[in-house]
Motif scaffolding. Structure first.
Motif, short mmCIF file in Angstrom:
data_model
loop_
_atom_site.label_atom_id
_atom_site.label_comp_id
_atom_site.label_asym_id
_atom_site.label_seq_id
_atom_site.Cartn_x
_atom_site.Cartn_y
_atom_site.Cartn_z
N ASN A 7 0.78 -1.23 0.00
CA ASN A 7 0.00 0.00 0.00
C ASN A 7 0.81 1.28 0.00
O ASN A 7 0.25 2.36 -0.02
CB ASN A 7 -0.92 0.02 1.23
CG ASN A 7 -2.18 -0.76 0.98
OD1 ASN A 7 -2.48 -1.07 -0.17
ND2 ASN A 7 -2.91 -1.06 2.01
N PRO A 9 2.72 4.50 -1.11
CA PRO A 9 2.46 5.27 -2.33
C PRO A 9 3.59 5.12 -3.34
O PRO A 9 4.75 4.92 -2.97
CB PRO A 9 2.38 6.71 -1.83
CG PRO A 9 3.19 6.74 -0.58
CD PRO A 9 3.02 5.37 0.04
N VAL B 197 -4.17 5.63 -1.85
CA VAL B 197 -2.71 5.70 -1.72
C VAL B 197 -2.06 6.79 -2.57
O VAL B 197 -0.86 7.00 -2.47
CB VAL B 197 -2.05 4.34 -2.07
CG1 VAL B 197 -2.47 3.26 -1.08
CG2 VAL B 197 -2.38 3.92 -3.50
N TYR B 228 -5.46 7.72 3.65
CA TYR B 228 -4.17 8.16 4.18
C TYR B 228 -4.10 9.69 4.30
O TYR B 228 -3.02 10.28 4.29
CB TYR B 228 -3.02 7.61 3.31
CG TYR B 228 -3.02 6.09 3.29
CD1 TYR B 228 -2.37 5.36 4.28
CD2 TYR B 228 -3.72 5.40 2.30
CE1 TYR B 228 -2.40 3.97 4.30
CE2 TYR B 228 -3.76 4.01 2.30
CZ TYR B 228 -3.10 3.30 3.30
OH TYR B 228 -3.16 1.93 3.31
#
Lengths: 315, 315
Positions: A7, A9, B197, B228
């Motif tokens: 997950n 980025p 993400v 996030y």
């Protein structure tokens, strides 16, 4: 929980962003001073040590305000003594409100201090019990003596975007207060959106106005609260304007006692996530930081408001 | 609670931002389909009516997927019938997964539909039970017949930034899928960060790559999840790249069932707050919207994750 790695980025840099930023961690001070319960000194010391261990270079550790003002931080001398034993090296500023606070900070052997001004008259009266002009006068000997003692000095300015009593704060008024504090000889300015009402255009305008008055982005840090969900957007705007020091609080601890909201400072983890995506170096180990927030949430008995902590912590 | 008015952001426009955006509200569909409990049809109808009453022009209302897939939305025909009686005018698209869904949507008299593709093979298999190529084949007659019937057609593409099984998704792969769906004759593309993400540099790169492949920002909407904490930052980046249609969910309802997180879509209120600060017209009455979220939170028995709702609602 899904694997963290899958997950993470993708790293895609963006034009106009810095290669590296310094996170100025405010959790132990701005975060814990707003907690209802008083956190034991040992827990605070472990918190600071974990933050340093996770790679945070600058951790504002405590405050030398009178215990009657902020009982949550009345253990400042003890905390610093415990930390001195650990031999950690990074910069650990402490807040001092006046000469008495400076005396205590010097006695504790600190290397960096922060003073705390206000952009508005109402908050200056409520927080410092004097006018803006009188508070600048009060800070004058504090900064002079701190610099004579070789200390690094930061000037916070609160209510730079809006004030709960006065409403929106004119940019010129903010720039004027910032200039007066920086003229005392401070090393760094931190512009605070204490009640979280700022938005990205406002941030850009204030930074441009400060620069025009001789306070460049290289001397300016930003301090956003996430009360209205704008903290990260505002921070990224500041980075595009040349700012490279960002205040954040691990786990999103903190919050302004004058605004009723569950959210506090920009969460350090959410900032680190954004920086990882942009390829901006922070020096922070995200897993270690999330672990610290989960541990601290347990100490405080409530979940972290940080989105990243919730997502990676499996909460 | 402090007065709302005193806390509203100062309006300071920013270069490169649009004067006006259209919020594509997804709460009743993307939000409620992820709720554990099934919300009564009457409550859904009132929710849609309140959203329209608050000024939202486009409200994705429900989905014509088989009830066994998403029981939460199995009342689609009833809901549309209840809403048809209210005489509200704005665009109210519904999701259709295949020709059977289109048949049902046409029977219900809808004027706009959305199809739901995937940028990754794994999610195409899990969500549509076929490959990406097979799903494009499946959508071909859906789009053709919808257009022949005079419907407006949106193409969602999910997992455009990362995929929980495949990790980061290459931009070229995303652009390829988007192009194949738009080639079918869709009116609008919505690029989805289904697991939240994405970060701002990634958003900019994808939009630039889409534009280079003949899909301009004027045809592209963005759909970010706040897993996030990046949803608003990503959205504002898209606006600076010419996007003027933004998916959001009132109160931040929703969330991806594949990512364990308390947060769902970008909260419409947090977006409206940012736009108000920037002087970007949305047509939305923020007070009415916050009131709707507080009402919906009561129906669902849990607080809204929107920062603005929490702050203005006095939670």
């Amino acid at each position: 929980m899904l694997g963290m790695t899958a997950n993470l980025p993708m790293t895609v840099p963006m034009d106009g962003m810095p290669d590296r930023i310094t996170i100025y961690e405010v959790g132990p001070r701005d975060g814990l001073q707003n907690e209802k319960s008083v956190v034991p000194t040992e827990v605070k010391a472990e918190f600071v040590q974990r933050l340093v261990g996770a790679g945070l270079e600058t951790v504002e550790t405590t405050s030398f305000v009178p215990p009657s003002w902020i009982p949550q931080l009345s253990d400042a001398p003890d905390l610093l003594q415990q930390l001195a034993d650990t031999g950690h090296g990074p910069k650990r500023p402490v807040l001092v409100p006046n000469e008495r606070g400076l005396d205590n900070a010097l006695a504790a052997g600190v290397g960096a201090i922060a003073i705390f001004g206000s952009a508005t008259e109402t908050f200056a009266q409520k927080n410092l019990n004097r006018s803006v002009a009188e508070s600048v006068e009060m800070f004058t000997p504090v900064v002079r003596r701190a610099r004579e003692a070789g200390l690094w000095v930061r000037a916070y300015v609160s209510m730079c975007f809006g004030d709960p009593w006065e409403g929106p704060v004119p940019v010129e008024q903010v720039v004027d207060v910032c200039a007066r504090l920086m003229d005392l000889g401070c090393d760094q300015l931190s512009i605070g959106d204490t009640i979280g009402v700022g938005t990205v255009g406002h941030v850009a305008k204030l930074l441009e106005s400060l620069d025009a008055q001789g306070i460049p982005a290289s001397k300016t840090a930003v301090h956003f609260h996430d009360t209205y969900g704008q903290a990260l957007s505002n921070t990224l705007t500041a980075l595009r304007h040349g700012v490279t020091v960002v205040d954040a609080s691990t786990g999103g601890l903190g919050g302004c006692p004058y605004a009723r909201s569950a959210t506090g400072n920009l969460a350090t983890e959410d900032l680190v996530w954004a920086c990882r995506g942009l390829g901006i170096e922070t020096g922070v180990d995200l897993d270690a930081l999330v672990g610290t927030s989960l541990w601290m949430a347990e100490q405080l008995g409530r979940p972290s408001p940080s989105a990243v902590v919730r997502a990676l912590g499996g909460a």
